[in-house]
Design a protein around this motif. Sequence first.
Motif, short mmCIF file in Angstrom:
data_model
loop_
_atom_site.label_atom_id
_atom_site.label_comp_id
_atom_site.label_asym_id
_atom_site.label_seq_id
_atom_site.Cartn_x
_atom_site.Cartn_y
_atom_site.Cartn_z
N UNK A 49 -42.23 -97.66 28.77
CA UNK A 49 -42.27 -98.10 27.37
C UNK A 49 -41.56 -99.42 27.12
N UNK A 50 -40.51 -99.70 27.89
CA UNK A 50 -39.80 -100.97 27.73
C UNK A 50 -40.70 -102.14 28.10
N UNK A 51 -41.40 -102.01 29.25
CA UNK A 51 -42.32 -103.06 29.68
C UNK A 51 -43.47 -103.22 28.69
N UNK A 52 -43.99 -102.10 28.21
CA UNK A 52 -45.10 -102.14 27.26
C UNK A 52 -44.68 -102.82 25.96
N UNK A 53 -43.48 -102.53 25.50
CA UNK A 53 -42.99 -103.12 24.25
C UNK A 53 -42.82 -104.62 24.38
N UNK A 54 -42.34 -105.07 25.54
CA UNK A 54 -42.16 -106.51 25.75
C UNK A 54 -43.51 -107.23 25.71
N UNK A 55 -44.53 -106.62 26.31
CA UNK A 55 -45.86 -107.23 26.29
C UNK A 55 -46.44 -107.26 24.87
N UNK A 56 -46.15 -106.22 24.09
CA UNK A 56 -46.66 -106.18 22.72
C UNK A 56 -46.14 -107.35 21.88
N UNK A 57 -44.91 -107.79 22.18
CA UNK A 57 -44.29 -108.87 21.40
C UNK A 57 -44.20 -110.16 22.22
N UNK A 58 -45.16 -110.32 23.13
CA UNK A 58 -45.18 -111.49 24.02
C UNK A 58 -45.31 -112.79 23.23
N UNK A 59 -46.04 -112.76 22.12
CA UNK A 59 -46.22 -113.99 21.33
C UNK A 59 -44.91 -114.47 20.72
N UNK A 60 -43.92 -113.59 20.64
CA UNK A 60 -42.63 -113.98 20.08
C UNK A 60 -41.63 -114.46 21.11
N UNK A 61 -42.09 -114.69 22.34
CA UNK A 61 -41.22 -115.17 23.41
C UNK A 61 -41.45 -116.66 23.62
N UNK A 62 -40.41 -117.36 24.08
CA UNK A 62 -40.52 -118.79 24.30
C UNK A 62 -41.56 -119.07 25.39
N UNK A 63 -42.47 -120.01 25.19
CA UNK A 63 -43.49 -120.31 26.22
C UNK A 63 -42.84 -120.84 27.49
N UNK A 64 -43.25 -120.30 28.62
CA UNK A 64 -42.72 -120.76 29.92
C UNK A 64 -43.70 -120.34 31.00
N UNK A 65 -44.00 -121.26 31.90
CA UNK A 65 -45.01 -121.00 32.93
C UNK A 65 -44.59 -119.87 33.86
N UNK A 66 -43.33 -119.90 34.31
CA UNK A 66 -42.85 -118.85 35.22
C UNK A 66 -42.84 -117.50 34.50
N UNK A 67 -42.33 -117.47 33.29
CA UNK A 67 -42.27 -116.21 32.54
C UNK A 67 -43.67 -115.66 32.31
N UNK A 68 -44.62 -116.54 31.98
CA UNK A 68 -45.99 -116.10 31.76
C UNK A 68 -46.59 -115.48 33.03
N UNK A 69 -46.27 -116.08 34.17
CA UNK A 69 -46.78 -115.55 35.44
C UNK A 69 -46.29 -114.12 35.65
N UNK A 70 -44.97 -113.90 35.48
CA UNK A 70 -44.40 -112.58 35.73
C UNK A 70 -44.84 -111.57 34.68
N UNK A 71 -45.02 -112.02 33.44
CA UNK A 71 -45.51 -111.11 32.40
C UNK A 71 -46.95 -110.69 32.69
N UNK A 72 -47.74 -111.60 33.26
CA UNK A 72 -49.10 -111.24 33.67
C UNK A 72 -49.06 -110.17 34.77
N UNK A 73 -48.11 -110.32 35.69
CA UNK A 73 -47.96 -109.33 36.76
C UNK A 73 -47.55 -107.98 36.17
N UNK A 74 -46.63 -108.00 35.21
CA UNK A 74 -46.22 -106.77 34.54
C UNK A 74 -47.42 -106.10 33.89
N UNK A 75 -48.23 -106.88 33.20
CA UNK A 75 -49.41 -106.35 32.53
C UNK A 75 -50.39 -105.74 33.52
N UNK A 76 -50.57 -106.39 34.66
CA UNK A 76 -51.51 -105.90 35.68
C UNK A 76 -51.08 -104.55 36.23
#
Length: 274
Positions: free
Chosen positions: A187-214
């Motif tokens: 649920x912690x990982x799911x909640x972070x993805x739900x509010x992904x638009x409220x996170x600072x844009x960053x290429x590395x962070x986006x890569x790892x968040x994509x991995x989390x989503x996968x």
Amino acid sequence: MARRSRRSTPPTKPLVKHPLRIGKMDAAAAVGELRQLHEDAGDPNVERMPADDEPYGALLYAEKHSNSLRQLPPERQKAAALKRVLLWQYLLERAEIHQARAVNDARVAGAEWRELAPALAVKAPNAAYNKAKRLQAAALTDDGPGTEPVRRTPEAVVETEQRFIRQKEAERRAQEAAQQRHHLLLPVASRLLQHRDGLVPDEDADYWLDEVSEVLSNCSTPTQVVSLSRYLSAAVRALSNAASRLAQPAATTDEARLALSAAAAMATQQTVHP
């Protein structure tokens, strides 16, 4: 001059000088080598020799038909005899281990020590108990790879058994704690993805968040859970680095800030409790 008395060794003290044992070996291969020697000697009855995975029967055969090896050179005759000695020693050691397990099964089935005494070739229940504990020392040493040999006293065996119980209990508690953390991780990982638009844009962070989503889309096996934990921790680190680099908060909304805080706490927990 008064003669110095010899101090008795505490019954639970670890062994200083370890007994020599054959230990684990490929008995089937050793029987195969013994069979080959009989074949080379032209043993006419070698086909009657029991299979390689029946060392007891094979040894009885080799003993009965040892004269058939006289056609071999003396060195090879000696090699066959030494192979038999080795295999008998191996069986003696294994017999202790399997007899200890049989005693344990008998006790679980309700057998009393007075009933086990004749089977263990002793006369009294307490003697049966003591002999069973001495046998158990061999079984404990065999079941624990890399462990030190257990002294053959009832006290040492009981102490070792209690240590194993404590170790298993500690492992069980650790597994329960890890499972609880895994239940919280999803649920912690799911909640972070739900509010992904409220996170600072960053290429590395986006890569790892994509991995989390996968991984999160089908996270059921222990391997997938471990991967999810690592990807979530990497995303949290990337967001923290981006916030420091840009000199601004990693989250731009209250919901994202709470989600990131929970993810950071989970990442810290995973680091402390691997």
